[in-house]
Scaffold this active site. Structure first.
Site, PDB file in Angstrom:
ATOM      1  N   ILE A   1       0.781  -1.183  -0.131  1.00 49.09           N
ATOM      2  CA  ILE A   1       0.021  -0.093   0.141  1.00 49.09           C
ATOM      3  C   ILE A   1       0.907   1.350   0.086  1.00 49.09           C
ATOM      4  O   ILE A   1       1.710   1.330   0.634  1.00 49.09           O
ATOM      5  CB  ILE A   1      -0.921   0.071   1.201  1.00 49.09           C
ATOM      6  N   LEU A   2       0.579   2.267  -0.930  1.00 50.60           N
ATOM      7  CA  LEU A   2       1.346   3.462  -0.987  1.00 50.60           C
ATOM      8  C   LEU A   2       0.849   4.317  -0.062  1.00 50.60           C
ATOM      9  O   LEU A   2      -0.459   4.560   0.170  1.00 50.60           O
ATOM     10  CB  LEU A   2       1.426   3.916  -2.520  1.00 50.60           C
TER      11      LEU A   2
ATOM     12  N   ASN B   1      -4.843   1.381 -11.128  1.00 48.39           N
ATOM     13  CA  ASN B   1      -4.443  -0.019 -10.401  1.00 48.39           C
ATOM     14  C   ASN B   1      -5.439  -1.023 -11.146  1.00 48.39           C
ATOM     15  O   ASN B   1      -6.432  -0.650 -11.601  1.00 48.39           O
ATOM     16  CB  ASN B   1      -4.881   0.218  -8.933  1.00 48.39           C
TER      17      ASN B   1
ATOM     18  N   HIS C   1      -7.595  -4.338 -10.301  1.00 49.83           N
ATOM     19  CA  HIS C   1      -8.014  -5.142  -9.041  1.00 49.83           C
ATOM     20  C   HIS C   1      -8.904  -6.169  -9.388  1.00 49.83           C
ATOM     21  O   HIS C   1      -9.880  -5.947 -10.462  1.00 49.83           O
ATOM     22  CB  HIS C   1      -8.738  -4.097  -8.171  1.00 49.83           C
TER      23      HIS C   1
ATOM     24  N   ASP D   1      -8.313   0.493  -2.785  1.00 54.05           N
ATOM     25  CA  ASP D   1      -9.302   0.042  -3.986  1.00 54.05           C
ATOM     26  C   ASP D   1     -10.488   0.860  -3.871  1.00 54.05           C
ATOM     27  O   ASP D   1     -11.648   0.229  -4.418  1.00 54.05           O
ATOM     28  CB  ASP D   1      -9.630  -1.417  -3.810  1.00 54.05           C
TER      29      ASP D   1
ATOM     30  N   GLU E   1      -8.345  -9.481 -17.416  1.00 51.97           N
ATOM     31  CA  GLU E   1      -7.547  -8.346 -17.047  1.00 51.97           C
ATOM     32  C   GLU E   1      -6.382  -7.818 -17.896  1.00 51.97           C
ATOM     33  O   GLU E   1      -6.474  -6.600 -18.279  1.00 51.97           O
ATOM     34  CB  GLU E   1      -6.747  -8.816 -15.607  1.00 51.97           C
TER      35      GLU E   1
HETATM   36  C1  GAR Z   1      -3.847  -9.961 -10.768  1.00 53.54           C
HETATM   37  O1  GAR Z   1      -5.151 -10.621 -10.648  1.00 53.54           O
HETATM   38  C2  GAR Z   1      -4.190  -8.431 -10.181  1.00 53.54           C
HETATM   39  O2  GAR Z   1      -5.466  -7.991 -10.325  1.00 53.54           O
HETATM   40  C3  GAR Z   1      -4.180  -8.663  -8.671  1.00 53.54           C
HETATM   41  O3  GAR Z   1      -2.970  -9.557  -8.414  1.00 53.54           O
HETATM   42  C4  GAR Z   1      -2.716 -10.535  -9.780  1.00 53.54           C
HETATM   43  C5  GAR Z   1      -1.242 -10.133 -10.193  1.00 53.54           C
HETATM   44  O4  GAR Z   1      -1.288 -11.132 -11.324  1.00 53.54           O
HETATM   45  N1  GAR Z   1      -4.058  -7.471  -8.129  1.00 53.54           N
HETATM   46  C6  GAR Z   1      -4.322  -7.401  -6.548  1.00 53.54           C
HETATM   47  O5  GAR Z   1      -5.002  -8.284  -5.980  1.00 53.54           O
HETATM   48  C7  GAR Z   1      -4.126  -6.071  -6.198  1.00 53.54           C
HETATM   49  N2  GAR Z   1      -4.999  -5.832  -5.114  1.00 53.54           N
HETATM   50  P1  GAR Z   1       0.072 -10.868 -12.245  1.00 53.54           P
HETATM   51  O6  GAR Z   1       1.522 -10.583 -11.544  1.00 53.54           O
HETATM   52  O7  GAR Z   1       0.210 -12.117 -13.222  1.00 53.54           O
HETATM   53  O8  GAR Z   1      -0.440  -9.656 -13.256  1.00 53.54           O
END
Ligand code: GAR
Length: 193
Positions: free
Chosen positions: A97-98, A112, A114, A150, A179
């Site tokens: 967390i920044l 970001n 999420h 978030d 994503e």
């Molecule tokens: C992704 O699903 C992203 O949305 C989540 O972590 C994963 C990273 O995957 N982020 C969070 O949960 C942030 N709160 P990746 O390293 O393969 O991109």
């Protein structure tokens, strides 16, 4: 809103903590003609983050910072960002967390991704939470980062249907595929493209 100046791409840094599959898709996107950004720096809190390997492959500078000494570390990150003329920060699986101070310095310039349909399921274990609540849909959100976890303004979301016998892992895989498409789309939207 971030403004494009001339034909030059805006320099972005991607912050990661793990696998970096979103980073991979962002790098691919950044190399296309239509991308308003270039990725000039990868930052991680985790020296073992798999995604760091993408730096070498793509000749992008990478830096690892030990977040245990939070305050000073953020100042050092801000210095490095300035050094590399970074104007936009993309958090992609960054699990730290920044601080409010850091976010204020890059106000409106930190995005970001999420893995939930915000405002539902902020924080961790989003897929399990959605399954526990018998949701019909899960999904992902790209949003601006503000000082509340978030909670910043939503840029784009993508829904996925939760099927019978869905597990946390099967859902995570399905959402991750979305994503990778959503983040570039959200960047185009932020730049009004
Ligand atoms: C992704 O699903 C992203 O949305 C989540 O972590 C994963 C990273 O995957 N982020 C969070 O949960 C942030 N709160 P990746 O390293 O393969 O991109």
């Amino acid at each position: 809103m971030v403004k494009l100046t001339g034909y030059k791409k805006v320099k972005a840094a991607v912050f990661i903590s793990g696998t970096g599959s979103n980073l991979k898709s962002l790098i691919k996107f950044s190399k296309t003609k239509k991308s308003p950004i270039s990725i000039n720096l990868i930052i991680s809190n985790n020296p073992k983050a798999k995604g760091l390997k993408l730096g070498k492959i793509n000749k992008i500078k990478k830096k690892v910072f030990n977040f245990k000494k939070n305050y000073k570390i953020e100042n050092r990150i801000l210095f490095v960002l300035k050094e590399h003329e970074i104007k936009v920060i993309l958090l992609a699986g960054f699990m730290k967390i920044l601080s409010k101070n850091f976010i204020t310095k890059f106000k409106g310039k930190i995005l970001n991704i999420h893995p939930s349909l915000l405002p539902k399921y902020k924080g961790l274990n989003t897929h399990q939470k959605a399954l526990n609540n018998y949701e019909k849909y899960a999904g992902c959100t790209v949003h601006f980062v503000n000082s509340k976890l978030d909670s910043g303004k939503i840029i784009l979301q993508k829904k996925v249907k939760i099927t019978k016998n869905e597990t946390r892992d099967s859902l995570a895989k399905k959402v991750l595929i979305q994503e990778h498409k959503l983040y570039p789309k959200a960047i185009l939207k932020v730049f009004n493209l």
